[in-house]
Scaffold this motif. Structure first.
Motif, PDB file in Angstrom:
ATOM      1  N   PHE A 406       0.820  -1.207   0.000  1.00 23.25           N
ATOM      2  CA  PHE A 406       0.000   0.000   0.000  1.00 23.25           C
ATOM      3  C   PHE A 406       0.859   1.264   0.000  1.00 23.25           C
ATOM      4  N   ILE A 407       1.872   1.300   0.861  1.00 23.98           N
ATOM      5  CA  ILE A 407       2.707   2.499   0.980  1.00 23.98           C
ATOM      6  C   ILE A 407       3.536   2.720  -0.278  1.00 23.98           C
ATOM      7  N   LYS A 408       4.165   1.690  -0.784  1.00 22.37           N
ATOM      8  CA  LYS A 408       5.085   1.844  -1.923  1.00 22.37           C
ATOM      9  C   LYS A 408       4.359   2.078  -3.242  1.00 22.37           C
ATOM     10  N   ASN A 409       3.125   1.646  -3.342  1.00 23.54           N
ATOM     11  CA  ASN A 409       2.404   1.766  -4.610  1.00 23.54           C
ATOM     12  C   ASN A 409       1.273   2.789  -4.527  1.00 23.54           C
ATOM     13  N   ASP A 410       0.196   2.455  -3.839  1.00 22.43           N
ATOM     14  CA  ASP A 410      -0.984   3.322  -3.837  1.00 22.43           C
ATOM     15  C   ASP A 410      -0.701   4.672  -3.176  1.00 22.43           C
ATOM     16  N   TYR A 411      -0.183   4.623  -1.946  1.00 23.87           N
ATOM     17  CA  TYR A 411       0.111   5.875  -1.247  1.00 23.87           C
ATOM     18  C   TYR A 411       1.110   6.726  -2.033  1.00 23.87           C
ATOM     19  N   HIS A 412       2.161   6.090  -2.520  1.00 26.22           N
ATOM     20  CA  HIS A 412       3.205   6.817  -3.236  1.00 26.22           C
ATOM     21  C   HIS A 412       2.642   7.504  -4.474  1.00 26.22           C
ATOM     22  N   TYR A 413       1.810   6.818  -5.224  1.00 20.22           N
ATOM     23  CA  TYR A 413       1.229   7.420  -6.434  1.00 20.22           C
ATOM     24  C   TYR A 413       0.335   8.609  -6.083  1.00 20.22           C
ATOM     25  N   ILE A 414      -0.544   8.431  -5.094  1.00 21.42           N
ATOM     26  CA  ILE A 414      -1.501   9.484  -4.746  1.00 21.42           C
ATOM     27  C   ILE A 414      -0.781  10.723  -4.218  1.00 21.42           C
ATOM     28  N   GLU A 415       0.151  10.525  -3.295  1.00 20.15           N
ATOM     29  CA  GLU A 415       0.802  11.670  -2.676  1.00 20.15           C
ATOM     30  C   GLU A 415       1.725  12.390  -3.654  1.00 20.15           C
ATOM     31  N   CYS A 416       2.433  11.649  -4.483  1.00 20.11           N
ATOM     32  CA  CYS A 416       3.292  12.293  -5.495  1.00 20.11           C
ATOM     33  C   CYS A 416       2.449  13.098  -6.474  1.00 20.11           C
TER      34      CYS A 416
END
Length: 756
Positions: A406-416
């Motif tokens: 979740f952190i490396k993929n979904d969270y990273h994409y949304i926050e970036c």
């Protein structure tokens, strides 16, 4: 007279015994070794008897007689070394003489000169006197819990001499110098001689414990007697230089987002760091406004995240028309230089040099605008998938894999993605005012940024207002929470409960809205701002009108994606807590909440979690009461307090008209209950959790922020006068005083005892 151990129950203790004695009593309460003693309070100095003194002092014991001025060790004035102290005093008669001399030193020439320089009324200075058993030190000295010269927050500095420390404090001896990085547990400077390495480490541990106890950096006088370390004095470090931190680092946007508003837990700081360079630095590199050699613009100082503003400014300086002072003020940064600073004039040479960057910026903005809708849909799809995750009955190993994915993929994409739209608005805001000044008075330009329709952070406010009129039963509350559960009192601090975990927060806000009249209806106020925007827009020619609409488009998308970012942190909290509970159950953490004291990298490594969390918690707690600067770095001089007696304060106006009202100084969101309708809010910053209180206000003053900060955006939506970047506003302005805000000039006129 009262012995140290008797002072715990004394009312108004600090004003009666002075700051030094208060510090010693507090240190004893914290379990630190402080030599026994007693205090003669300020109101007893002219009437104590020898018989009374004999009941507290032993005729045959050596004592130290020390001053404890009631103005001593203030946040901005130390008085250190100005008063007289006496060591190795034996006998009641000698004690009395030393006490009387010490008391008289409150008005000596040194104190008078110091008070005059510091703007302190000498008539208000009073003295209590401390009488302590002498610590017959074999070694003594001073220690600083941080390197206050270089701004290094994990470096403990120790100076030591043989014998009593008085010769060091008075400057009669050259001390040995030691530096110890407690976080990495290594000596970084060791002179040898007075202290052994073991003694340095042992002493550093005590100094760190004192900083953790107080929650801010401290200057400590210490003595070693045999194997015992005694603490003779501790006071806050009041002057910090940052000369070893290159460039200019800021908490701008971080503070308004809530991440750097207070001391930041390691997990939250690391999550921002995980995305900041990919979302921000790479955006600047893509439009040729940052060198590709730069690897990072992000760091943590004093347990708060900062980003490198000097890198950003260097990029903006490539564009013709750049004026450093204007860019700084738009971001809410107080300039550290005279005049306009760096200026890039519009010439044929600068235009040609910047052509590729300008084209890159335009192309980037065009692509980001076209992709905004698709980006939002993808973000929402990722969150919908996360919402369906089943986290119960999973092992720590299984939850660890879910968390990493979740952190490396979904969270990273949304926050970036969200960060990239922040950069777009930053690019468009640079020079926006100057472009519009050709067509409009400056007072009207902020109207072009207000009156946005369907702004995400206002939606829950509109619904709460409606519920306050229609009634809010359990069914209505549950429906509301289903839509807005991701909000909290401290948004972007994932260790705080969300609204769905503390629904009483919403009930209280709805009840508060019910007390307001219809003139404070947020939707009606927003419609009024929309009307002002339309009227102002119609006064512009076609080309600047298009520029305004594009800027407003990105303002809207930035706010829309910010709400999705906040929703993402709701799921970050959910997944993280599930993993924390599993780690606690398996004995890998002492408490599920301890996971917030691990960085993302440390969670990924999954080693020595208990020890790592404990060390990080020490760092966090050691700065929890520290008022960190909004900007730091080698370029910034230490900011000074407003001149004593100043009647006019200056800040950056973000819109509104001139208004007069009662100042309400609110330093923490938990204190907003003191706000009354029509008050002028004076605070350090606001974040989205403050939005609901704006309905009550007649004006807003903050110490930080910029034209795109939360306080500025919401004030524009409500049509409120707003002045930001007012240095030391919460300490200079007195709660309950009367203010006049001139939003054309950014000046604040203080009347009716408005200076604290």
């Amino acid at each position: 007279m009262l012995r140290f151990d008797e002072l715990a129950a004394l009312e108004n203790r600090k004003t009666r015994i002075g700051m030094k004695a208060e510090s010693l009593v507090r240190l004893r309460e914290g379990g630190f070794h402080v030599p026994d003693g007693f205090v003669i309070t300020a109101d007893e100095l002219d009437r104590f008897s020898d018989a009374e003194l004999a009941r507290y002092a032993d005729e045959n014991v050596l004592y130290a007689v020390r001053s404890s001025g009631t103005s001593e060790d203030l946040a901005d004035s130390s008085f250190a070394g100005q008063y007289d102290s006496f060591l190795n005093v034996r006998g009641i008669a000698n004690l009395r003489a030393a006490i009387e001399k010490c008391a008289r030193s409150v008005h000596n020439d040194r104190v008078r000169a110091y008070a005059k320089r510091s703007g302190i009324d000498i008539g208000e200075c009073k003295m209590a006197v401390i009488v302590q058993r002498m610590a017959q030190a074999q070694k003594a000295g001073v220690a600083f819990s941080i390197d206050s010269v270089n701004g290094l927050d994990k470096e403990i500095i120790i100076e030591a001499v043989n014998g009593l420390g008085e010769q060091l404090v008075s400057g009669r001896a050259n001390p040995d110098y030691y530096s110890y990085n407690w976080f990495e547990k290594k000596l970084t400077a060791y002179a040898g001689g007075v202290l052994t390495e073991t003694e340095v480490r042992k002493l550093a541990a005590v100094i760190l414990d004192i900083q953790v106890y107080y929650g801010f950096p401290v200057d400590v006088e210490w003595a070693i007697v045999g194997e015992e370390i005694y603490i003779l004095q501790s006071r806050p470090i009041t002057a910090i230089s940052y000369r070893s931190i290159e460039g200019e680092w800021t908490t701008a946007d971080f503070r308004d987002g809530g991440v750097s508003a207070k001391v930041c837990k390691p997990l939250m700081a690391s999550l921002y760091g995980l995305c900041f360079d990919d979302g921000v630095l790479k955006s600047f590199q893509k439009v040729r406004l940052a060198s590709k050699k730069i690897e990072s613009m992000y760091d943590v100082f004093f347990a708060r995240p900062y980003w490198n503003w000097s890198v950003t400014k260097a990029g903006f300086a490539k564009l013709p028309g750049f004026v450093e002072r204007k860019v700084d003020e738009d971001m809410g940064l107080a300039p550290s230089y005279e005049g306009d600073g760096m200026v890039t004039k519009k010439t044929l040479k600068t235009m040609c040099r910047a052509l590729l960057s300008l084209l890159s910026v335009e192309l980037h903005l065009h692509r980001m605008k076209r992709a905004a809708g698709k980006n939002r849909e993808r973000m929402l799809c990722l969150l919908a998938k996360t919402d369906k995750l089943e986290l119960r009955d999973k092992t720590a190993g299984e939850l660890h894999e879910i968390w990493l994915d979740f952190i490396k993929n979904d969270y990273h994409y949304i926050e970036c993605s969200y960060f990239r739209y922040i950069i777009c608005t930053m690019l468009l805001s640079s020079g926006f005012k100057d472009k519009m000044k050709k067509h409009l008075p400056e007072a009207d330009i902020t109207k072009l940024m207000g009156g946005l329709s369907d702004v995400s952070h206002m939606r829950p406010i509109y619904e709460m207002w409606s519920l306050s009129r229609q009634g809010c039963g359990d069914e209505q509350l549950l429906a509301f929470l289903a839509k807005y559960k991701h909000h909290s009192k401290h948004e972007l601090d994932i260790s705080y409960e969300n609204w769905d975990e503390s629904p009483e927060t919403i009930r209280a806000q709805i009840a508060d809205f019910a007390l307001l009249d219809e003139s404070q209806n947020p939707e009606a106020l927003a419609r009024a701002q929309q009307k002002k925007y339309q009227e102002t827009l119609e006064r512009l020619p076609k080309r600047p009108r298009r520029q305004v609409k594009r800027f407003r488009c990105f303002l809207w998308w930035r706010d829309e994606l910010k709400d999705i970012s906040t929703k993402t942190y709701y799921y970050v909290r959910r997944v993280t807590l599930a993993l924390g509970r599993a780690l606690e159950k398996e004995g890998l953490l002492d408490s599920a909440e301890d996971i917030f004291f691990l960085t993302a990298a440390e969670i990924e490594q999954n080693k020595d979690l208990k020890e790592t969390a404990a060390k990080n918690k020490q760092y966090y707690r050691s700065f929890r009461n520290f008022s960190n600067p909004n900007e730091l770095g080698s370029r910034f001089a230490r900011r000074l307090e407003a001149e004593p007696g100043a009647r006019i304060l200056k800040g950056v106006s973000c819109g509104g008209t001139t208004t007069t009202g009662t100042a309400r100084v609110i330093k923490d969101i938990h204190d907003v209950g003191r706000l009354k309708q029509g008050d002028i809010l004076v605070t350090t910053y606001t974040d989205p959790a403050w939005t609901a209180v704006f309905s009550k206000l007649s004006g807003v003053i903050t110490e930080t922020g910029g034209i795109l900060s939360h306080a500025a955006v919401v004030s524009r939506e409500y049509g409120l006068p707003c002045i930001l970047v007012v240095k030391n506003a919460t300490s200079v302005i007195q709660d309950g005083g009367e203010l006049t805000m001139n939003c054309e000039t950014g000046e604040i006129f203080i009347t009716n005892q408005g200076i604290a």
